[in-house]
Scaffold this motif. Structure first.
Motif, PDB file in Angstrom:
ATOM      1  N   PHE A  95       0.698  -1.189  -0.068  1.00  0.00           N
ATOM      2  CA  PHE A  95       0.049  -0.031   0.253  1.00  0.00           C
ATOM      3  C   PHE A  95       0.872   1.423  -0.065  1.00  0.00           C
ATOM      4  O   PHE A  95       0.579   2.438  -0.465  1.00  0.00           O
TER       5      PHE A  95
ATOM      6  N   PHE B 207      -7.139   7.068  -0.053  1.00  0.00           N
ATOM      7  CA  PHE B 207      -6.619   6.612  -1.448  1.00  0.00           C
ATOM      8  C   PHE B 207      -6.732   7.557  -2.371  1.00  0.00           C
ATOM      9  O   PHE B 207      -6.225   7.384  -3.621  1.00  0.00           O
TER      10      PHE B 207
ATOM     11  N   THR C 137      -3.284   9.559  -4.461  1.00  0.00           N
ATOM     12  CA  THR C 137      -2.352   8.861  -5.157  1.00  0.00           C
ATOM     13  C   THR C 137      -2.311   9.209  -6.564  1.00  0.00           C
ATOM     14  O   THR C 137      -3.290   9.336  -7.230  1.00  0.00           O
TER      15      THR C 137
ATOM     16  N   ARG D  10      -1.787   6.828   2.502  1.00  0.00           N
ATOM     17  CA  ARG D  10      -1.615   5.309   2.337  1.00  0.00           C
ATOM     18  C   ARG D  10      -0.997   4.523   3.409  1.00  0.00           C
ATOM     19  O   ARG D  10      -1.189   3.548   3.902  1.00  0.00           O
TER      20      ARG D  10
END
Length: 820
Positions: free
Chosen positions: A454, A516, A519, A567
């Motif tokens: 991750f 998330f 990212t 993350r």
């Protein structure tokens, strides 16, 4: 072909030693019924009582647990008193406040006394009716906001409210502001459609929900008479829901056990919500529960009864036994797994089957750990070993083989959807799979591997773990996949509304997705490669109120991630002891691989309404995995050394109807990749897969797009979703036809020339047949099989043809295709 079909029929008739529904073993001797008055344990619930306002009250109950674990509801037969009645009063099995202070609720059952502390505060304060805290729960209890009624996506009969009340502000507006004065009538409150339809005074598709003498009617009427006010400030939310008793073992059809529900709020107050919670059972045949929380025993079996209130759902196990069931508990031997499995079987009055034979164990464990069959040499070495610990030593040897790592790399490659697509190059998929295989080969702890996955940044070639973000680019799907793969939680329902069968709300869903959303991705020098990095910006908006969602752990609190890679923060929590789902979810997947069915099944659908069949074992396996610092092999060693794993597949008279409590071993069809590898192993033939050398095994396939007709037919995962169900081991007609008519067996038998090798050095057909059985079945043929099959060989044109036909028939038999 007709001759070969007759050989299959012959094997089916002759092989009486292998049958999925074998004759039951005899039951153990019976025991007399336990005396309910002897060895009693008196339990009173709740264990402490807190009454916070004049409106507050609390139901209570008493349960006797006998020495044999059977529970009896003795609420009505016990004598209830108060230590000091100036602070509270009793009405049946309910206590109400009188004045501020402290006292004790005393339960006396035949001289056995239990005292429950009671604290009363604000006894003269009568709080106004709250729309969110009082009215919405009534709508949920009455079924108004369910998916089959006004909670449907388009509502019903022109009236729509949020599913299970996930949007109370919107519900208030729709009830009080739509269609003028018809839905609510503040001038004549009792004529409001909101009330008259509920009591059946006006035609209502949903029928009469409650009477005008009910507490629900009085509560709504009081709210309307007060002007149907909105809540001035958001009321305290439910932090925890408790259901009592914690377990019930009911004996005899028609026996009853009442349950009570207690809500704990975020402001520290409590509330008896037994008359507001929605009760349900996952097995009405065994344990039906009415709207007031009373369970009535039916057929023998197991059920989980659940109570739902606001966003919380809590479940309790109910076991139902026949009256006067004769049972003598066996001695429990083995490790901690056997203790917990045995404890549950004793509660169910089920006797476990005996252990499997050494030959059965050798074949079973070799397939499960390596995906191959034992060789002839390994067979003779094991069966001729007289050491008491030979099974444990075999497990240790198999766990050191590289095939173990390859199987688990393949299983996680399926879950991580490793395959080439229009946006993921073959090279990326191949490197990603190699990274995964290398982690398992080096026995890298699973928690360490997940944190690296991750938190990965860099190129999808230079750091293959970054392909997790390349394969799935949607923020919400990334969060859903993370929860499903590594916590066994399906959060998808909470994207549009609060989860109807679990605790997850829309706030939980979008708060977790916020980890998330920052990212980033950009092109590398090689057009096939992408660079994954942390942008440090980007937010997730709540679709109902438009608020920016702060990162929030599932089941946890809000997190300050300022200046941090979100993350990485999420991964640290995910694999920590603060997260109760990671270790148990991974352990449950391991258990399901070896036992054929998960303690929670499906393994990626862990929720309150799909509870573990053995909660203590479920937690113990997770605790052990964490104790072993997430060393897969240690946990596998525990499972495979247990009697639960090593039992025979033959049920006995008491356990024949059980499929979830591990009283006997489950017969399982061998997964597609392993079955193809085993066929190649037995026939001495090699397969060629893209990117791999000739002779590579199917479990080594890196790219999910690489497949064969055999693999597709036998249920290989397409790697399109993270669902464990993507790979199937269900048998089908097309599988049988492919083995009968395809090149998977007949062509390979001819190509590999195994029969010629078996007949070398002047070996007799009988000797070759014995070796063929050991090679394929890990056992010798029975005398009857040997007699019939030698006749068949003699009728063939030559011994080679006869043995090839038998080889073909064996590869088409159930005994070969299934792991048992």
């Amino acid at each position: 072909m007709m001759r070969r079909l007759s050989i299959v029929c012959l094997l089916t008739l002759v092989t009486a030693t292998f049958a999925f529904a074998a004759s039951p073993e005899p039951a153990a001797a019976s025991a007399s019924e336990a005396n309910p008055a002897a060895g009693r344990q008196l339990l009173v619930f709740p264990e402490q009582i807190q009454l916070d306002t004049a409106r507050d009250y609390q139901h209570f109950l008493a349960v006797v647990r006998r020495e044999d674990d059977v529970t009896l509801d003795v609420t009505e037969t016990a004598k209830w008193t108060l230590a000091n009645d100036q602070f509270a009063k009793l009405e049946g099995n309910k206590i109400l406040p009188v004045a501020d202070g402290e006292t004790e609720l005393v339960c006396d059952l035949g001289g056995i006394v239990r005292r429950i502390p009671v604290k009363i505060t604000r006894s003269t304060e009568k709080l106004p009716i709250s729309f969110e805290k009082d009215i919405v729960p009534i709508m949920t209890r009455s079924g108004c906001n369910t998916g089959s009624c006004h909670g449907a996506a388009r509502g019903k009969d022109g009236f729509m409210i949020s599913l299970f009340g996930y949007d109370p502000a919107g519900d208030y507006k729709r009830i009080t502001r739509e269609i003028g004065m018809r839905r609510i009538n503040l001038a004549v409150p009792e004529e409001s459609l909101f009330l008259t339809k509920s009591i059946g005074k006006v035609t209502h598709t949903g029928g009469k929900l409650f009477g005008d003498d009910s507490v629900y009617y009085q509560t709504i009427l009081e709210w309307l008479e007060a002007g149907a006010p909105a809540d001035a400030t958001p009321p305290a939310s439910v932090a925890k829901l408790e259901v009592y008793p914690t377990q019930a073992v009911i004996e005899g059809v028609g026996s009853q056990q009442r349950f009570i529900a207690l809500a704990h709020y975020s402001d520290g107050t409590t509330r008896d919500v037994t008359n507001l919670a929605a009760f349900m059972s996952n097995n009405e045949t065994s344990a039906a529960i009415d709207k007031d929380g009373s369970v009535t025993a039916g057929a023998r079996g197991e059920a989980f009864v659940m109570a739902r209130f606001e966003t919380k759902t809590e479940g309790r196990q109910v076991l139902v036994l026949p009256k006067e069931l004769q049972y003598e508990a066996p001695t429990i031997e083995g490790n901690y797994i056997d203790e917990l499995v045995g404890k549950k079987l004793n509660q169910l009055r089920i006797l476990p089957s005996g252990l499997c034979t050494d030959e059965e164990f050798l074949r079973r464990i070799t397939i499960d750990i390596t995906g191959q069959l034992p060789t002839e040499e390994e067979y003779h070495q094991f069966v001729n070993d007289v050491a008491a610990d030979k099974r444990a030593r075999l497990i240790d040897r198999l766990l050191e083989r590289k095939e173990f790592s390859e199987i688990w790399a393949m299983k996680f490659a399926q879950l991580l959807m490793i395959k080439s697509t229009n946006q993921v190059s073959y090279k990326s998929a191949f490197l990603y799979n190699q990274w995964l295989t290398d982690k398992f080969a080096k026995n890298v702890p699973v928690d360490e591997m997940v944190r690296e996955l991750f938190g990965a940044t860099g190129g999808t070639f230079s750091n293959p773990a970054t392909n997790y973000y390349q394969i799935e680019r949607d923020t919400l799907k990334r969060a859903e996949n993370a929860a499903q793969v590594f916590m066994g939680i399906r959060t998808q329902c909470a994207q549009c509304h609060n989860h109807p069968l679990d605790r997850w709300t829309m706030n939980d869903y979008y708060g977790f997705a916020a980890f998330f959303c920052q990212t980033g991705q950009k092109n590398a020098e090689d057009y096939r490669e992408k660079i994954i990095y942390d942008r440090g910006s980007g937010e997730v908006k709540h679709p109902v109120n438009g608020k920016t969602m702060q990162p929030k752990f599932l089941g946890g609190g809000l997190v300050d991630t300022k200046g941090k890679d979100r993350r990485v923060v999420m991964a640290e929590w995910l694999t920590s002891s603060e997260n109760p789902y990671f270790a148990t979810s991974i352990a449950n997947r391991v258990w399901a691989h070896f036992m054929g069915v998960g303690i929670v099944d499906p393994v990626d659908d862990i929720r309150v309404s799909n509870p573990p069949t053995n909660p203590e074992l479920f937690q113990a396996l997770g605790d052990k995995l964490a104790e072993y610092k997430f060393d897969f092999r240690q946990l596998v060693r525990d499972i495979c050394n247990s009697d639960a794993y090593q039992r025979t597949v033959t049920p006995n008279e008491s356990n024949g109807g059980d499929t979830r409590n591990y009283a006997y071993a489950q017969v399982r069809r061998i997964p597609a990749e392993m079955l193809l590898d085993i066929v190649g192993q037995l026939t001495n033939t090699k397969e060629k897969f893209r990117g791999l050398p000739l002779g590579a095994r199917a479990v080594q396939i890196a790219d999910g797009r690489t497949s064969t007709y055999f693999l597709d037919t036998f249920g290989r995962a397409a790697r399109d979703t993270v669902c464990d169900c993507d790979a199937s081991t269900d048998p089908s007609l097309s599988q049988a036809l492919h083995l009968l008519n395809g090149s998977a067996t007949s062509g390979k038998i001819t190509q590999g020339k195994v029969v010629d090798q078996l007949l070398a050095d002047d070996a007799t057909p009988g000797q070759a047949l014995e070796r063929l059985y050991v090679r394929c079945m890990s056992r010798y043929p029975t005398d009857e099989e040997m007699k019939e099959l030698l006749v068949s060989v003699g009728e063939a044109a030559n011994p080679q043809q006869g043995l090839q036909d038998i080889f073909w028939a064996i590869l088409n038999s159930r005994e070969f295709v299934f792991n048992h």
